[in-house]
Design a protein around this motif. Structure first.
Motif, mmCIF file in Angstrom:
data_model
loop_
_atom_site.group_PDB
_atom_site.id
_atom_site.type_symbol
_atom_site.label_atom_id
_atom_site.label_comp_id
_atom_site.label_asym_id
_atom_site.label_seq_id
_atom_site.Cartn_x
_atom_site.Cartn_y
_atom_site.Cartn_z
ATOM 1 N N THR A 102 1.067 25.850 36.806
ATOM 2 C CA THR A 102 2.463 26.286 36.738
ATOM 3 C C THR A 102 3.219 25.874 38.001
ATOM 4 O O THR A 102 4.348 25.368 37.943
ATOM 5 C CB THR A 102 2.539 27.815 36.550
ATOM 6 O OG1 THR A 102 1.765 28.176 35.404
ATOM 7 C CG2 THR A 102 3.971 28.277 36.355
ATOM 8 N N LYS A 104 2.412 23.474 40.135
ATOM 9 C CA LYS A 104 2.491 22.013 40.235
ATOM 10 C C LYS A 104 3.648 21.475 39.383
ATOM 11 O O LYS A 104 4.465 20.660 39.833
ATOM 12 C CB LYS A 104 1.160 21.405 39.763
ATOM 13 C CG LYS A 104 1.036 19.908 40.029
ATOM 14 C CD LYS A 104 -0.338 19.394 39.596
ATOM 15 C CE LYS A 104 -0.353 17.856 39.688
ATOM 16 N NZ LYS A 104 -1.508 17.282 39.018
ATOM 17 N N GLN A 105 3.749 21.989 38.177
ATOM 18 C CA GLN A 105 4.820 21.550 37.265
ATOM 19 C C GLN A 105 6.197 21.946 37.811
ATOM 20 O O GLN A 105 7.147 21.167 37.756
ATOM 21 C CB GLN A 105 4.576 22.177 35.884
ATOM 22 C CG GLN A 105 5.647 21.900 34.851
ATOM 23 C CD GLN A 105 5.571 20.485 34.293
ATOM 24 O OE1 GLN A 105 5.680 19.500 35.029
ATOM 25 N NE2 GLN A 105 5.391 20.392 32.985
ATOM 26 N N ASN A 132 -2.295 25.119 31.056
ATOM 27 C CA ASN A 132 -0.951 24.539 30.966
ATOM 28 C C ASN A 132 -0.006 25.309 30.047
ATOM 29 O O ASN A 132 1.085 24.830 29.745
ATOM 30 C CB ASN A 132 -1.050 23.081 30.515
ATOM 31 C CG ASN A 132 -1.579 22.192 31.639
ATOM 32 O OD1 ASN A 132 -1.024 22.172 32.725
ATOM 33 N ND2 ASN A 132 -2.682 21.520 31.392
ATOM 34 N N ALA A 135 3.087 26.014 32.040
ATOM 35 C CA ALA A 135 3.589 24.745 32.606
ATOM 36 C C ALA A 135 4.230 23.875 31.535
ATOM 37 O O ALA A 135 5.284 23.257 31.768
ATOM 38 C CB ALA A 135 2.446 23.995 33.292
ATOM 39 N N ASP A 136 3.620 23.842 30.360
ATOM 40 C CA ASP A 136 4.122 22.952 29.311
ATOM 41 C C ASP A 136 5.505 23.358 28.795
ATOM 42 O O ASP A 136 6.211 22.545 28.201
ATOM 43 C CB ASP A 136 3.140 22.912 28.132
ATOM 44 C CG ASP A 136 1.895 22.092 28.466
ATOM 45 O OD1 ASP A 136 1.901 21.415 29.519
ATOM 46 O OD2 ASP A 136 0.919 22.143 27.692
#
Lengths: 410, 410
Positions: A102, A104-105, A132, A135-136
């Motif tokens: 999360t 990193k994104q 992810n 994050a996605d």
């Protein structure tokens, strides 16, 4: 939010909160809940913000709380990502991996450093999510950013809440307007440190992180750490206060800045308002109870006695029954393990003393009965010893609490 | 006893308790309750008895507890007078006067010294009674003395109990039979130190007071101080153990008497049996819950964690809902404030581990579901750190508890 009746103690409407310059936000959906409700709040501070906070002291706190604890000392934020539906507590390495993905994104989308990303989560304990999962959905959340729709944001990270919680303030500091807007969620597993509770407060004042942290640390004790619903402390409790500095005033960088006093009090009122809304939404609550203890050996001792009363199931059920059962209050004082002068003790319900000088007294029963039928109950105990004083808040213990937490099969 | 349905966890019948030589008793009526129920237990030891005990640590304990605390160090008893219906707690000088009158009358009727008279009371808090209320009925109580009718005695000092509580043992010590019979009351306001609870144990063994006290002090920790119903501690908790010495054996005067081991274990079993009956009669209880904590830093730490679990409303309502909600157990462990190794933690319901190594594991859902439907629930938590261990007992939190304590107007 769950399909529960709205608490009878809820405010009439969500408040009209000011726009806070220097931030954008969105409410979107990861899909932790069936149906169509949002479950993700994303906030971006394009030019950064000072940040300060208070976190649960639970020994089984979530990976998100661990993350915030590590970043808070650096004092700077560019993003806040909050999900409901999964607390990411007791999820071990999987929980850490989800947060890493999360963060990193977020950094990639916003162009910031990892320590500028803050995370919070609430919901079921012990169920790892795919790394992810959050994050996605962030590209969609970032695309939806706009000036804050406060009520929609509050709803996006609610769980068993029966109403969205907001509080705000506008004040003039040396001719420059300062705006404060705060959101909270929480209705069960509420006890200090802190409530089961997420709260996020945003202001466009410009305040150095260390100064902001000193305000938050002081005020949390008399607000979020002065409430209890059921004595159960959450693994996820998080209070974060962000100051964007976008109001154009010169920065407040020291404790003795003359503008700090008014800001501090306004911040405290917002925190207290949010904390009391959490109690007003206590699971099954029919009454808001204020417990004041005076005459204790110290303020800390008064606080311990006040919490012994506020957490007593026998006191809380008596109030649900609209009974000024001061004998149960005396019992609760006794179990606190704090010094008292029992022959000097007094108990007051509303404006009427029901016991004084260590024993029962005649009182106006009609007046006390009328007070007990109200939605806001005021208990004052003087333990007859010193000058220590504390106020805490709780709610009554009703069939509603059992129904929400125990009637899985009803 | 109140007009409540008998707890589903009650034993099938009151046990068959042995006659204890060296004592006489009666169950009579002062009139604290409407109707015809008895509310006074009077016990006389014609040749005296050793006495030991444990008393509530409440700071608002009753005048009766104060009285017993002052007499216990002298270690000798000739009489025990126990009433239900009024706890004589928070009654100030009036409560002291009532006790003085009761003791004076007992001494006159029995021919003993004041320090040989023991008192206990349970019932409403903060309502003074007329000084001679109990004393005036004592001649009738003394006239009714006979060999103990244990069940009638247990009923005479019960309050919200739904069944009378007794436990006993007979053992052979070096060819001489020793008999133990114990009675208890309590069903709410139950938490250590101790339960809201009165318990009286009688034996015809001959044991010096100091030796008897050391046994009681040790065993109370793993019996009456290891139970909780609602975390509320009473103002009246009293455990007294009387040894009449009427069985004809030579006295046990030292800790290293070889007969002491077997007696000690029999006494502990009687105390544990009575304590668990109190939990089985916990207000609204549908299930008896045993909480075992292992792997803690110390036994004391394990005990603190076990009580955090046993007192958690969210754990107790989950069990009422027959849900093995180990996430709430994890939360409760976290709030205890004790050291744990979270990545090494494990939780077991019945025989099935639901979490291990700090996270969820697959488990036999059918087997756990079957366990949760039973009347006796077994929770084991290993906190992964050391060798500290403790067991405590509680009951579930149900609508029945709210009904008994809050539905005044239903």
């Amino acid at each position: 939010m769950k399909d529960l009746p709205i608490s009878p103690l809820a405010p009439d409407a969500f408040p009209d909160l000011p726009n806070v310059a220097g931030m954008q936000a969105s409410a979107t959906r990861v899909g932790f809940y069936a149906g169509t409700r949002n479950d993700l709040m994303t906030v971006i501070f394009p030019h950064g913000a000072s940040v300060a906070g208070a976190l649960t002291r639970s020994a089984t706190r979530s990976a998100d709380v661990d993350w915030c604890a590590a970043q808070l000392p650096k004092g700077r934020a560019r993003a806040l990502v909050v999900n409901a539906g999964n607390s990411n507590a007791f999820t071990g390495p999987a929980g850490v991996a989800k947060n890493a993905a999360t963060v990193k994104q977020t950094c990639a989308l916003v162009g910031c450093a990892p320590h500028e990303v803050f995370l919070a989560a609430t919901g079921v304990i012990g169920v790892p999510v795919a790394p992810n999962r959050v994050a996605d959905t962030l590209p969609q959340a970032i695309a939806a950013l706009a000036a804050p729709d406060w009520e929609a944001l509050a709803r996006a990270f609610s769980t068993t809440d029966t109403f969205p919680k907001g509080a705000g303030a506008c004040l003039d500091l040396d001719g420059v307007e300062v705006r404060i807007a705060g959101l909270a969620k929480g209705s069960g597993m509420i006890a200090p440190n802190m409530a089961t509770m997420l709260a996020f407060v945003f202001t466009d004042a410009d305040i150095a992180p260390s100064v902001l942290q000193s305000l938050v640390s002081a005020h949390v004790e008399t607000t979020f750490n002065a409430i209890t619903v059921d004595s159960d402390t959450s693994t996820s409790d998080t209070l974060l206060v962000f100051a964007t500095g976008a109001n154009g005033a010169s920065p407040i960088t020291t404790q003795d800045d003359p503008r700090l006093g008014a800001f501090s009090e306004a911040l405290r009122q917002v925190l207290l308002d949010l904390a009391l809304q959490v109690v007003r939404d206590g699971e099954g609550a029919q009454k808001l109870i204020q417990v004041t203890v005076e005459g204790a050996h110290s303020d800390a001792s008064a606080r311990a006695i006040a919490f012994a009363i506020a957490n007593s199931p026998l006191v809380k059920t008596a109030i649900a029954g609209e009974d000024a059962n001061w004998g149960r209050v005396v019992m609760a004082v006794g179990k606190a393990g704090e010094p008292i002068a029992v022959d000097n003790m007094a108990v007051r319900f509303g404006g009427e003393w029901t016991a004084r000088h260590g024993g029962a007294v005649d009182y106006d029963v009609a007046q006390v009965d009328a007070h007990m039928k109200g939605q806001e109950i005021d208990i004052l105990v003087n333990v007859g010893l010193g000058n220590g004083r504390a106020i805490v808040w709780t709610c009554d213990l009703t069939h509603g609490y059992i129904k929400i937490n125990g009637d899985y099969r009803s």
